[in-house]
Scaffold this motif. Structure first.
Motif, PDB file in Angstrom:
ATOM      1  N   PHE A 188     -41.874 -84.756  10.928  1.00 34.29           N
ATOM      2  CA  PHE A 188     -43.196 -85.166  11.410  1.00 34.29           C
ATOM      3  C   PHE A 188     -43.197 -86.590  11.964  1.00 34.29           C
ATOM      4  N   VAL A 189     -42.041 -87.243  11.989  1.00 34.61           N
ATOM      5  CA  VAL A 189     -41.990 -88.671  12.295  1.00 34.61           C
ATOM      6  C   VAL A 189     -42.559 -89.006  13.672  1.00 34.61           C
ATOM      7  N   SER A 190     -42.345 -88.152  14.667  1.00 37.21           N
ATOM      8  CA  SER A 190     -42.800 -88.449  16.031  1.00 37.21           C
ATOM      9  C   SER A 190     -44.314 -88.352  16.182  1.00 37.21           C
ATOM     10  N   ARG A 191     -45.012 -87.752  15.208  1.00 36.83           N
ATOM     11  CA  ARG A 191     -46.458 -87.562  15.295  1.00 36.83           C
ATOM     12  C   ARG A 191     -47.204 -88.264  14.168  1.00 36.83           C
TER      13      ARG A 191
ATOM     14  N   GLU B 165     -40.543 -97.278  10.160  1.00 35.35           N
ATOM     15  CA  GLU B 165     -39.398 -97.428  11.057  1.00 35.35           C
ATOM     16  C   GLU B 165     -38.136 -97.740  10.263  1.00 35.35           C
ATOM     17  N   GLY B 166     -37.062 -97.056  10.622  1.00 33.71           N
ATOM     18  CA  GLY B 166     -35.796 -97.255   9.942  1.00 33.71           C
ATOM     19  C   GLY B 166     -35.656 -96.456   8.665  1.00 33.71           C
ATOM     20  N   ILE B 167     -36.740 -95.803   8.223  1.00 28.25           N
ATOM     21  CA  ILE B 167     -36.685 -94.984   7.011  1.00 28.25           C
ATOM     22  C   ILE B 167     -36.979 -93.529   7.354  1.00 28.25           C
ATOM     23  N   CYS B 168     -38.164 -93.277   7.896  1.00 27.67           N
ATOM     24  CA  CYS B 168     -38.567 -91.902   8.212  1.00 27.67           C
ATOM     25  C   CYS B 168     -37.703 -91.295   9.320  1.00 27.67           C
ATOM     26  N   ASP B 169     -37.180 -92.132  10.216  1.00 26.24           N
ATOM     27  CA  ASP B 169     -36.362 -91.630  11.309  1.00 26.24           C
ATOM     28  C   ASP B 169     -34.868 -91.690  10.994  1.00 26.24           C
ATOM     29  N   GLY B 170     -34.540 -91.932   9.703  1.00 28.98           N
ATOM     30  CA  GLY B 170     -33.137 -92.068   9.354  1.00 28.98           C
ATOM     31  C   GLY B 170     -32.605 -91.012   8.411  1.00 28.98           C
ATOM     32  N   ALA B 171     -33.493 -90.225   7.794  1.00 26.38           N
ATOM     33  CA  ALA B 171     -33.045 -89.199   6.851  1.00 26.38           C
ATOM     34  C   ALA B 171     -34.177 -88.215   6.600  1.00 26.38           C
TER      35      ALA B 171
ATOM     36  N   ARG C  97     -43.023 -83.873   0.538  1.00 26.04           N
ATOM     37  CA  ARG C  97     -41.786 -84.282   1.205  1.00 26.04           C
ATOM     38  C   ARG C  97     -42.128 -85.457   2.137  1.00 26.04           C
ATOM     39  N   CYS C  98     -42.117 -86.679   1.586  1.00 26.67           N
ATOM     40  CA  CYS C  98     -42.545 -87.838   2.366  1.00 26.67           C
ATOM     41  C   CYS C  98     -42.019 -89.123   1.745  1.00 26.67           C
ATOM     42  N   PHE C  99     -41.469 -90.005   2.588  1.00 26.01           N
ATOM     43  CA  PHE C  99     -40.947 -91.285   2.104  1.00 26.01           C
ATOM     44  C   PHE C  99     -42.052 -92.226   1.626  1.00 26.01           C
TER      45      PHE C  99
END
Length: 339
Positions: free
Chosen positions: A293-296, A302-308, A322-324
């Motif tokens: 869901f990171v793109s929306r 940044e650097g967390i949700c788009d890394g794993a 399921r969320c950082f």
């Protein structure tokens, strides 16, 4: 005791463009006399998950991983995914132990056979009833689901019935052998609002009378709020949140779930414009290891949700997300109370 334990289901489609990960590690359970809801946008893998459960996926699709342990009528257990696709044991499960109400009965019924013949054929495959007894059983089912003049409808073809009556006939077929679990794949999508309400009430009454368990697949949050005991929210082939219905509506945790609920009109609250989820569900081909869901997501880190890919974590008893944002290392962000 759970009637069904689905663990780590992965269903992929191997296409010329690449591997489509339609369902990518879904786990869910269904208890006795429990109604479980599966919600999410179109393209999130809800129907593929249901078709996988009944081994209805055809090439280029394939169930590549997972188990589906079913508690049988005879007291034993069976992993549905361990059975051969054309085995007699799998055929004994379809319709008899687990049945399905398909989304569009016009394309699910054969157009060249009568309604009565098709329901009778299914009952005949799973029972030792004589032809006259099967006919009586079908007429009883048609009357029970609210079809008028069942003797007449028995000999009619699908195109001679209205949309609502076809859906009722599909429900009658699903209940023909008294299954333990019914999977309803968006059973009211093709119907007008009035008929939708009638079908949902019918399903609820039958579930209580037959002491069935059910899986409702829908994108209608009103259906979830009124008829479902426990909810799984799916996005991009994964479960992003699961909780009891009360927990989910009282305190949704995942940004996607919050956005879904904000997009629905709320009684007594006037707004100029409903909230929307910008963008669309990405095509699940060659995606990097990141939150789907990171793109929306307006709250992406940044650097967390788009890394794993975040793990499904229990935030409170029975409530998983399921969320950082709810990782122990992060400060949870929850603005739902302001809505």
């Amino acid at each position: 005791m759970n009637l069904l334990e689905l663990q780590d289901l992965k269903t992929y489609f191997f296409t010329d463009e690449g591997v489509v990960k339609a369902v990518d590690g879904v786990s869910l359970s269904v208890g006795e006399r429990e109604i479980v809801g599966v919600i999410g946008e179109s393209g999130c893998g809800k129907s593929t998950m249901a078709h996988s459960l009944l081994r209805l996926i055809v090439p280029p699709g394939e169930v590549v991983q997972g188990s589906a342990v079913l508690s049988r009528k005879d007291g034993g257990t069976t992993d549905v995914f361990s059975l051969e696709p054309d085995s007699a044991e799998l055929r004994s499960i379809r319709g008899n132990e687990i049945s399905m109400i398909f989304q569009e009965p016009m394309t699910s019924f054969s157009p060249v056979h009568t309604i009565g013949f098709q329901i009778s054929e299914m009952i005949g495959l799973h029972t030792d009833l004589k032809p006259a007894e099967i006919r009586d059983r079908v007429l009883e089912l048609l009357a029970r689901v609210g079809i008028s003049s069942p003797e007449q409808r028995y000999d009619e073809y699908p195109h001679q019935l209205s949309g609502g009556m076809r859906q009722r006939a599909m429900i009658a077929m699903a209940l023909g052998c008294k299954p333990r679990i019914v999977v309803a794949d968006e059973p009211t999508t093709a119907l007008d609002v009035t008929i939708q309400a009638q079908i949902l009430e019918l399903l609820k009454d039958l579930q209580e009378q037959e002491e069935l368990s059910a899986i409702y697949i829908t994108h209608n949050l009103g259906v979830v709020a009124e008829y479902v005991d426990r909810v799984y929210v799916m996005y991009l082939g994964r479960v992003v949140e699961s909780a009891s219905t009360e927990q989910l509506f009282e305190k949704p945790l995942h940004p996607y779930t919050q956005k879904l609920l904000r997009s629905v009109p709320r009684p007594g609250k006037r707004v100029d414009r409903l909230d929307v989820i910008e963008g669309s569900v990405p095509t699940p081909i060659g995606l990097p290891p990141q939150c789907g869901f990171v793109s929306r997501c307006p709250s992406a880190l940044e650097g967390i949700c788009d890394g794993a890919v975040p793990a499904l974590t229990e935030v409170e008893e029975g409530h998983f997300v399921r969320c950082f944002l709810y990782d122990e290392q992060q400060e949870p962000k929850d603005d739902w109370a302001d809505v």
